[in-house]
Design an enzyme around this catalytic site. Structure first.
Site, PDB file in Angstrom:
ATOM      1  N   SER A 229       0.903  -1.422  -0.050  1.00  0.00           N
ATOM      2  CA  SER A 229       0.010  -0.022   0.138  1.00  0.00           C
ATOM      3  C   SER A 229       0.903   1.197  -0.009  1.00  0.00           C
ATOM      4  CB  SER A 229      -0.766  -0.008   1.191  1.00  0.00           C
ATOM      5  OG  SER A 229      -0.114   0.060   2.537  1.00  0.00           O
ATOM      6  N   THR A 232       2.142   2.189   3.553  1.00  0.00           N
ATOM      7  CA  THR A 232       3.211   1.584   4.106  1.00  0.00           C
ATOM      8  C   THR A 232       4.413   1.903   3.175  1.00  0.00           C
ATOM      9  OG1 THR A 232       1.879  -0.294   4.604  1.00  0.00           O
ATOM     10  CG2 THR A 232       4.047  -0.773   4.828  1.00  0.00           C
ATOM     11  N   GLU A 250       6.479  -0.416  -5.491  1.00  0.00           N
ATOM     12  CA  GLU A 250       5.298  -0.663  -6.206  1.00  0.00           C
ATOM     13  C   GLU A 250       4.173  -0.643  -5.480  1.00  0.00           C
ATOM     14  OE1 GLU A 250       5.272  -1.185  -9.409  1.00  0.00           O
ATOM     15  OE2 GLU A 250       7.086  -1.796  -9.920  1.00  0.00           O
ATOM     16  N   CYS A 284      -3.211  -4.971  -8.019  1.00  0.00           N
ATOM     17  CA  CYS A 284      -2.787  -3.546  -7.917  1.00  0.00           C
ATOM     18  C   CYS A 284      -3.057  -3.139  -9.159  1.00  0.00           C
ATOM     19  CB  CYS A 284      -1.221  -3.587  -7.606  1.00  0.00           C
ATOM     20  SG  CYS A 284      -0.451  -4.595  -8.840  1.00  0.00           S
TER      21      CYS A 284
HETATM   22  P1  NDP Z   1       0.372  -3.440   3.273  1.00  0.00           P
HETATM   23  O1  NDP Z   1       1.137  -2.144   2.608  1.00  0.00           O
HETATM   24  O2  NDP Z   1      -0.212  -3.335   4.206  1.00  0.00           O
HETATM   25  O3  NDP Z   1       1.469  -4.441   3.444  1.00  0.00           O
HETATM   26  C1  NDP Z   1       2.565  -5.156   2.451  1.00  0.00           C
HETATM   27  C2  NDP Z   1       3.549  -5.569   3.299  1.00  0.00           C
HETATM   28  O4  NDP Z   1       4.315  -4.659   3.992  1.00  0.00           O
HETATM   29  C3  NDP Z   1       3.053  -6.697   4.403  1.00  0.00           C
HETATM   30  O5  NDP Z   1       4.115  -7.731   4.128  1.00  0.00           O
HETATM   31  C4  NDP Z   1       3.087  -5.800   5.551  1.00  0.00           C
HETATM   32  O6  NDP Z   1       3.253  -7.007   6.491  1.00  0.00           O
HETATM   33  C5  NDP Z   1       4.504  -5.047   5.308  1.00  0.00           C
HETATM   34  N1  NDP Z   1       4.561  -4.046   6.374  1.00  0.00           N
HETATM   35  C6  NDP Z   1       3.301  -3.360   7.015  1.00  0.00           C
HETATM   36  N2  NDP Z   1       4.068  -2.298   7.811  1.00  0.00           N
HETATM   37  C7  NDP Z   1       5.326  -2.286   7.380  1.00  0.00           C
HETATM   38  C8  NDP Z   1       6.618  -1.412   7.981  1.00  0.00           C
HETATM   39  N3  NDP Z   1       6.296  -0.356   8.591  1.00  0.00           N
HETATM   40  N4  NDP Z   1       7.681  -1.641   7.397  1.00  0.00           N
HETATM   41  C9  NDP Z   1       8.019  -2.658   6.607  1.00  0.00           C
HETATM   42  N5  NDP Z   1       6.760  -3.749   6.126  1.00  0.00           N
HETATM   43  C10 NDP Z   1       5.761  -3.331   6.548  1.00  0.00           C
HETATM   44  O7  NDP Z   1      -0.175  -3.920   1.820  1.00  0.00           O
HETATM   45  P2  NDP Z   1      -1.426  -5.265   1.608  1.00  0.00           P
HETATM   46  O8  NDP Z   1      -0.584  -6.340   1.886  1.00  0.00           O
HETATM   47  O9  NDP Z   1      -2.535  -5.083   2.400  1.00  0.00           O
HETATM   48  O10 NDP Z   1      -1.485  -5.038   0.088  1.00  0.00           O
HETATM   49  C11 NDP Z   1      -2.634  -4.433  -0.643  1.00  0.00           C
HETATM   50  C12 NDP Z   1      -1.808  -3.129  -1.127  1.00  0.00           C
HETATM   51  O11 NDP Z   1      -0.993  -3.632  -2.034  1.00  0.00           O
HETATM   52  C13 NDP Z   1      -2.957  -2.484  -2.180  1.00  0.00           C
HETATM   53  O12 NDP Z   1      -3.079  -0.893  -1.890  1.00  0.00           O
HETATM   54  C14 NDP Z   1      -2.508  -2.725  -3.587  1.00  0.00           C
HETATM   55  O13 NDP Z   1      -2.793  -1.798  -4.570  1.00  0.00           O
HETATM   56  C15 NDP Z   1      -0.899  -2.835  -3.272  1.00  0.00           C
HETATM   57  N6  NDP Z   1      -0.419  -3.672  -4.126  1.00  0.00           N
HETATM   58  C16 NDP Z   1       0.641  -2.772  -5.194  1.00  0.00           C
HETATM   59  C17 NDP Z   1       1.194  -3.897  -6.220  1.00  0.00           C
HETATM   60  C18 NDP Z   1       1.833  -3.045  -7.166  1.00  0.00           C
HETATM   61  O14 NDP Z   1       2.434  -3.657  -7.918  1.00  0.00           O
HETATM   62  N7  NDP Z   1       2.207  -1.608  -7.128  1.00  0.00           N
HETATM   63  C19 NDP Z   1       0.929  -5.102  -6.299  1.00  0.00           C
HETATM   64  C20 NDP Z   1      -0.062  -5.847  -5.231  1.00  0.00           C
HETATM   65  C21 NDP Z   1      -0.534  -5.091  -4.187  1.00  0.00           C
HETATM   66  P3  NDP Z   1       2.122  -7.586   7.114  1.00  0.00           P
HETATM   67  O15 NDP Z   1       0.956  -7.710   6.176  1.00  0.00           O
HETATM   68  O16 NDP Z   1       2.435  -9.002   7.624  1.00  0.00           O
HETATM   69  O17 NDP Z   1       1.461  -6.562   8.372  1.00  0.00           O
END
Ligand code: NDP
Length: 476
Positions: A229, A232, A250, A284
């Site tokens: 996201s 994050t 990304e 995404c």
């Molecule tokens: P998040 O941003 O919530 O989480 C992504 C990853 O980051 C998870 O492994 C999460 O851990 C980890 N994370 C959370 N906080 C931190 C931190 N402070 N430091 C480092 N890592 C951290 O995204 P989602 O998993 O909910 O995925 C959905 C989002 O991703 C959507 O907005 C979507 O659009 C985007 N996305 C973008 C893509 C692209 O190519 N541009 C492709 C796929 C998705 P944990 O979940 O274990 O807490």
């Protein structure tokens, strides 16, 4: 750590799980049935330190190999994945929710192998910058070192491979932090990869955001690759700042599709549908809002409803389904809130919009919403689920302005018959990728990345290889 198995021994999902499960670990549940799938071990901060030390050591000999040797390894890894494709797909389906069939679990496992092969075969040579009487200068690309890769839960295996394949090819070691929602899929994939790769070249640290933060802020991590996201992504940029680690981000999108006046709705209904609903909308670069001219509005709505209502949704292990549950309840709640916002604003729900909140799984029905204002939250926020708002426009300039009106810019698409007009509109859209008469079609040879708050840096192709390398100029 290397896996002490040969992949020929792995024939079932239970055998895969036995390999990776931590019996004392955290429970992971199936989003379709709420049944227990398995237990995942979790890494602590000391475990992250340990992984980094091991990665730095292992990377030295990996970096000294030739490109040909590393490419050979990547092909062998692809062979290993293909040999256990069905158990991997089944585990992925159970943990993520996506059906085996359609552009879903089997498709994802297959993409892992094909992405590895494509990255193995890219040619990256030193670039000659100057070669004349004044001398010669060449740009070389050398490994960065240790890559820390953090990924989301929607395409957990495929996105991990998007991060690993270029990094490995260029001579880096990788430490992955999968989403806590889908750890088992990534652990299983890596276990299979590690039956082929040298020890400690790919490692996993499991846990929540705090473990991700420990990894991306670690001074022994040279490059961070993050898919997730926007929110994050910003935190990760802050964590990486102290070490000035290289970054590829990304991030999320809210991709617009624009239908032009001369489009033929019946011809494009299937592609429009899958452009929006691939992976049950949890993608995404899925189409998340569709702009349609008033002259075609009813026809586009009708043809989409006709197509969508025949696409079966249910348990992913049932071969007949092509749409599944939302992966987690938090995402289900977001989707439900946004559809309610549309209803409260007087929008027309053409299909779906009536979830059975008593059902065991996180199933939100396929939903099409018409007569909706461009400012409605269902249009302006990323729904990341099986819902598409269809917005009517009178003037193409208005549609372009609306499409460009958000802070994100991952993908976009234009639909119609006149190729000059398709390309003209594409040139005006603010997005990293614009597709004509399709949406979200990715190819390992074609670079992919966002603009605006959808992130920066490119993945795939030779450009993607360069993002996990350091440029080094040698001149004489
Ligand atoms: P998040 O941003 O919530 O989480 C992504 C990853 O980051 C998870 O492994 C999460 O851990 C980890 N994370 C959370 N906080 C931190 C931190 N402070 N430091 C480092 N890592 C951290 O995204 P989602 O998993 O909910 O995925 C959905 C989002 O991703 C959507 O907005 C979507 O659009 C985007 N996305 C973008 C893509 C692209 O190519 N541009 C492709 C796929 C998705 P944990 O979940 O274990 O807490």
């Amino acid at each position: 750590m290397a896996t002490d198995i040969t992949h020929e021994e792995l024939e079932t999902t239970a055998e895969l799980l036995a390999l990776i499960e931590d019996p004392a670990g955290r429970e992971v549940y199936d989003p379709a049935t709420n049944e227990l799938i398995g237990r995942t071990g979790e890494t602590d901060a000391a475990g992250v330190d340990d992984a980094v030390v091991r990665a730095r050591k292992a990377q030295q000999s990996w970096a000294l190999m030739t490109h040909e040797s590393r490419s050979d390894f990547l092909h062998k890894v692809a062979d290993a994945i293909e040999s256990v494709a069905e158990p991997l797909a089944e585990l992925l389906s159970r943990e993520q929710g996506k059906p085996l069939n359609g552009p879903n679990a089997r498709f994802e496992v297959d993409a892992c192998a094909s992405w590895l092969r494509a990255h193995a075969d890219f040619v990256i040579e030193p670039e000659v910058l100057v070669d004349d009487e004044s001398g010669r200068a060449e740009m070389h690309y050398v490994p960065v070192g240790v890559v820390g890769a953090v990924g989301p839960w929607n395409w957990p295996m495929m996105i991990s491979v998007w991060q690993m394949a270029p990094a490995l090819r260029m001579g880096n070691a990788v430490i992955l932090k999968p989403s806590e929602y889908t750890p088992l899929s990534v652990q299983a994939l890596v276990a299979v990869m590690n039956s082929v790769l040298p020890v400690d070249i790919v490692q996993i640290v499991s846990g929540g955001g705090e473990i991700g933060q420990a990894l991306v802020g670690h001074q022994g991590v040279d490059k961070v690759m993050f898919t997730g996201s926007v929110e994050t992504g910003k935190k990760i940029m802050r964590s990486a700042a102290d070490n000035l680690s290289r970054l590829t981000l990304e991030l999320g999108g809210n991709d617009a599709g624009i239908v032009l006046e001369d489009a033929e709705p019946e011809k494009m209904a299937e592609d429009l549908f899958w452009g929006a609903f691939i992976n049950t909308g949890q993608t995404c670069a899925a189409m998340k809002r569709l702009y349609v001219p008033a002259s075609l509005y009813e026809r586009v709505c009708d043809t989409l409803v006709e197509f969508a209502k025949n696409m079966p949704m249910g348990n992913g292990l049932d071969e007949s389904n092509v749409l599944g549950p939302l992966q987690n309840r938090a995402q289900y709640d977001i989707v439900e809130r946004l559809v309610e916002a549309a209803k409260n604003d007087g929008a027309t729900v053409l299909l779906g919009g009536d979830p059975d909140n008593a059902s065991v799984g996180n199933f939100y029905p396929t939903t099409l919403v018409a007569d909706i204002d461009n400012n409605n939250p269902l249009v302006s926020e990323e729904q990341f689920g099986p819902v598409l708002p269809i917005i009517k426009y009178d003037d193409i300039n208005q549609a372009i302005e609306w499409a460009n009106g958000l802070e994100v810019g991952l993908g976009a698409s234009v639909w119609g018959e006149n190729s000059d007009e398709l390309k003209r509109v594409a040139s005006l859209l603010e997005a990293g990728s614009v597709w004509l008469n399709k949406h979200g079609a990715i190819d390992p040879r074609v670079p992919f990345g966002g603009v605006k708050q959808s992130g920066f840096g490119l993945e795939f192709g030779v450009d993607g290889l360069k993002q996990v390398a350091l440029p080094k100029v040698i001149s004489w």
